[in-house]
Design a protein around this motif. Structure first.
Motif, PDB file in Angstrom:
ATOM      1  N   VAL A 167       0.843  -1.199   0.000  1.00  0.00           N
ATOM      2  CA  VAL A 167       0.000   0.000   0.000  1.00  0.00           C
ATOM      3  C   VAL A 167       0.880   1.251   0.000  1.00  0.00           C
ATOM      4  O   VAL A 167       0.641   2.206  -0.754  1.00  0.00           O
ATOM      5  CB  VAL A 167      -0.945  -0.015   1.217  1.00  0.00           C
ATOM      6  N   TYR A 168       1.920   1.207   0.819  1.00  0.00           N
ATOM      7  CA  TYR A 168       2.896   2.308   0.886  1.00  0.00           C
ATOM      8  C   TYR A 168       3.491   2.550  -0.501  1.00  0.00           C
ATOM      9  O   TYR A 168       3.553   3.686  -0.987  1.00  0.00           O
ATOM     10  CB  TYR A 168       3.981   1.888   1.874  1.00  0.00           C
ATOM     11  N   PHE A 169       3.872   1.455  -1.153  1.00  0.00           N
ATOM     12  CA  PHE A 169       4.500   1.562  -2.471  1.00  0.00           C
ATOM     13  C   PHE A 169       3.524   2.155  -3.487  1.00  0.00           C
ATOM     14  O   PHE A 169       3.919   2.960  -4.337  1.00  0.00           O
ATOM     15  CB  PHE A 169       4.973   0.175  -2.923  1.00  0.00           C
ATOM     16  N   MET A 170       2.247   1.784  -3.379  1.00  0.00           N
ATOM     17  CA  MET A 170       1.262   2.338  -4.314  1.00  0.00           C
ATOM     18  C   MET A 170       1.136   3.848  -4.132  1.00  0.00           C
ATOM     19  O   MET A 170       1.027   4.591  -5.116  1.00  0.00           O
ATOM     20  CB  MET A 170      -0.096   1.668  -4.097  1.00  0.00           C
TER      21      MET A 170
END
Lengths: 93, 295, 278
Positions: free
Chosen positions: B265-268
């Motif tokens: 989610v962080y990467f998105m």
């Protein structure tokens, strides 16, 4: 080389295979019709085919996350919504 | 610049792609795998579907950390950018002094990030630190390990100390690039200092400033080491930013699955911001080449 | 031409605006001074009396570091992988940057974007399986492993910086050289690289900088043999009864290489930032 630590599972493998196929297909398309059909659409900046693909995949991710947060329904609905959204992006952005 | 179409150029890029892919794509694929499974060690994994994502989205832990990240990024941008511009404006344009100033200012940028944390720890602890001790003896109730507000102030001060120089250097290089003729014209017109800044200097700095803002945003958004050393995420969870939470989960508690879900989610979010960054910068380059390449 | 500041009325405004950088630099230097100050104190003095300068001046903290092999090895390890990383990044990034600055090719924009995302993404996202990944290729706890892992963010950066500098060199230079009968490698090394040497300097500076300051990846990939100095430092912090004097001295010593690098590239700094590609 031992790769068991990568813990592959079928659904994730399918996901990545589809992703690789999509990128390859875009590559082939780009090879025969270079340029990517840039246009300025609803987002007010120039997007090419690749941008639109990227945006639809990324927003599909966010739609699924939002679905998990705000509803208890099956994720297939979120997937359907993402596809409708992707079509919208392809036509309007 | 008009480039020629040549697919053989790929061969020059292949080594870069291979090297980066090795450290980026294989781990990312693994993280996606972990995000849907549970493990009790020994490389034994069990499929759990979207359970980790449900946990992540339905608990407040992630959103609290996200909010802290956004708040932090906004605060440091609001301080560092105006401050950086102000300092850059007050630097002389040439002379030996500038070199001395620039070297001294660049110094914090080259300090290992955990040492930055250590420096501020040594500086602001109430028992051994200059700042902490002075504040306490002046009668302030300062203690960054116990008070949430104090912790935030200390972390923000640390980041301002660490990174404002980057904004200064970028703005300064933008300022130096303005031809002297512009200033002469402004002088002849009798423009005020503010008018000169608003209509000559600021527009000319737009490019470097955009990059400064976006870089500071991205880097503050992924901040880990400095607050980790300084406060360890405390008091409570009040300074637990997303990276800190992630590493706590992954290495501290060895919850691979939840940590992987959070990573994704962080990467998105990062991908989204990065895309905005890239679009803004490429459109800026395009606008520049259209108006005759004022670099 | 005389020295002209950015202000329009140099005489009156100068006194005030001249103070701003000085005040800022004092703000930067105070915490550093305090670290230096602490590093010259004994632990009794650090914890006991609050003194603005060392009353019992001592070199002991530094002596400990220079005589204990763990600390010395930490320095050598850090410098080894940082230099390796800078070399790898530059050698690999130079042709790639040339390709990006001179040619359009299949998916170039998207490739560039993907590279940049790796510069922007938090290391914490990737670091989860790093230990297993590098173990499986037998590189764990080696300098080369850290050097390769750091290319994750340094290569995109180096390509970005170098591409900016190369785009400033007109294409005619390349074409003239080819007409004169230069082969590509010969042209690249003999003619092109000297033209962008300030760019190479700036790229090397930033590769050095980001590899030197990074801790999370370096700590994950090393156990003992290649443990970086910054990791040695954190291990001490977690020990019972924190040795503040020692930590301060080690901190000061980690600043030294950075300061040296800045001194050597001082003339390039403003120029490099001028491209805004950090």
């Amino acid at each position: 080389m031992d790769l068991s630590w990568m813990a592959w599972t079928t659904p994730v493998a399918i996901f990545f295979v589809v992703l690789v196929c999509l990128i390859t297909a875009m590559g082939i398309w780009e090879y025969f019709q270079p340029g990517g059909g840039p246009r300025v659409g609803w987002l007010r900046f120039e997007t090419t085919r690749g941008d639109r693909l990227f945006l639809s995949i990324l927003s599909a991710g966010f739609i699924n996350l939002g679905w998990i947060r705000w509803t208890d329904q099956s994720l297939w609905w979120a997937l359907a919504l993402s596809i409708i959204w992707a079509v919208f992006i392809y036509r309007k952005c | 610049m008009n480039k020629t179409w040549n697919n053989k150029a790929w061969w020059m890029v292949v080594p870069v792609v291979l090297l980066v892919a090795f450290s980026a794509i294989i781990p990312l694929m693994t993280v996606v795998n972990y995000a849907f499974q549970d493990t009790f060690g020994n490389n034994e994994f069990y499929w759990v579907g979207i359970e980790w994502f449900e946990d992540l989205m339905e608990s407040d832990r992630f959103f609290d950390a996200l909010q802290r990240n956004i708040l932090f990024s906004c605060i440091i941008l609001a301080i560092e950018v105006p401050l950086g511009i102000m300092i850059a404006l007050s630097l002389p344009k040439s002379g030996w002094k500038v070199n001395v100033y620039l070297v001294l200012m660049a110094l914090p940028l080259l300090i290992p990030w955990n040492v930055v944390g250590t420096i501020w720890q040594v500086f602001s602890r109430t028992d051994i630190g200059l700042l902490g001790n002075t504040l306490v003896s002046l009668g302030f109730d300062y203690n960054y390990t116990r008070d949430v507000l104090d912790a935030w102030i200390t972390i923000v001060a640390m980041d301002v100390w660490h990174w404002t120089s980057l904004v200064v250097l970028l703005s300064y290089s933008g300022l130096v690039a303005i031809p002297e003729a512009y200033f002469q014209a402004a002088r002849i017109d009798g423009a005020s200092k503010w008018a000169t800044f608003r209509y000559i200097q600021l527009p000319k700095m737009r490019g470097v400033l955009t990059i400064a803002i976006l870089l500071r945003f991205m880097d503050s958004f992924k901040i880990y080491t400095e607050p980790m050393v300084l406060t360890g995420g405390g008091p409570g969870n009040s300074t637990t930013f997303m990276s800190i939470d992630l590493v706590k989960m992954a290495i501290g508690q060895f919850d691979l699955g939840p940590a992987a879900a959070m990573s994704l989610v962080y990467f998105m979010i990062i991908l989204l911001i990065c895309y905005a960054f890239f679009t803004v910068v490429t459109n800026m380059d395009k606008a520049e080449t259209k108006t005759g390449g004022a670099s | 031409m005389s020295q002209i500041g950015f202000s329009l009325k140099p005489k009156r405004a100068f006194a005030w605006s001249g103070l701003v950088p000085v005040v800022y630099i004092i703000f930067l230097m105070i915490p550093l001074y305090w670290l230096l100050n602490t590093s010259f104190k004994t632990n009794q003095e650090i914890l006991g009396a609050f003194t603005l300068w060392p009353k019992n001046f001592t070199w002991d903290n530094y002596l400990t570091i220079f005589t204990e092999p763990v600390w010395r090895a930490g320095y050598i390890n850090s410098i080894t992988y940082v230099v390796l990383n800078t070399l790898i990044s530059l050698v690999v990034a130079l042709p790639a940057a040339y390709a990006f600055s001179r040619y359009n090719f299949l998916g170039d924009k998207h490739l560039f974007f993907w590279l940049l995302t790796n510069r922007m993404a938090p290391s914490a996202v990737f670091v989860l399986p790093f230990f297993q990944l590098y173990s499986s290729v037998g590189l764990i706890d080696t300098h080369i492993a850290v050097a390769i892992a750091h290319t994750l963010f340094n290569l995109p950066l180096a390509v970005w910086i170098l591409e900016g500098f190369m785009s400033g060199i007109p294409r005619e230079v390349d074409e003239t050289a080819y007409i004169d009968g230069y082969s590509f490698p010969k042209f690249f090394v003999r003619i092109f690289m000297p033209l962008i040497k300030s760019g190479i300097g700036v790229a090397a500076f930033f590769c050095f900088m980001f590899s030197w300051v990074e801790l999370l990846i370096a700590r994950t990939l090393t156990i003992t043999e290649a443990k970086p100095i910054s990791a040695v430092l954190t291990r001490t912090v977690t020990g019972e009864g924190v040795d503040w004097g020692l930590i301060a001295a080690a901190g000061i010593l980690t600043i030294v290489p950075g300061a040296l690098v800045i001194y050597f590239v001082r003339n390039y700094i403003a120029k490099g930032f001028a491209l805004g590609r950090v």
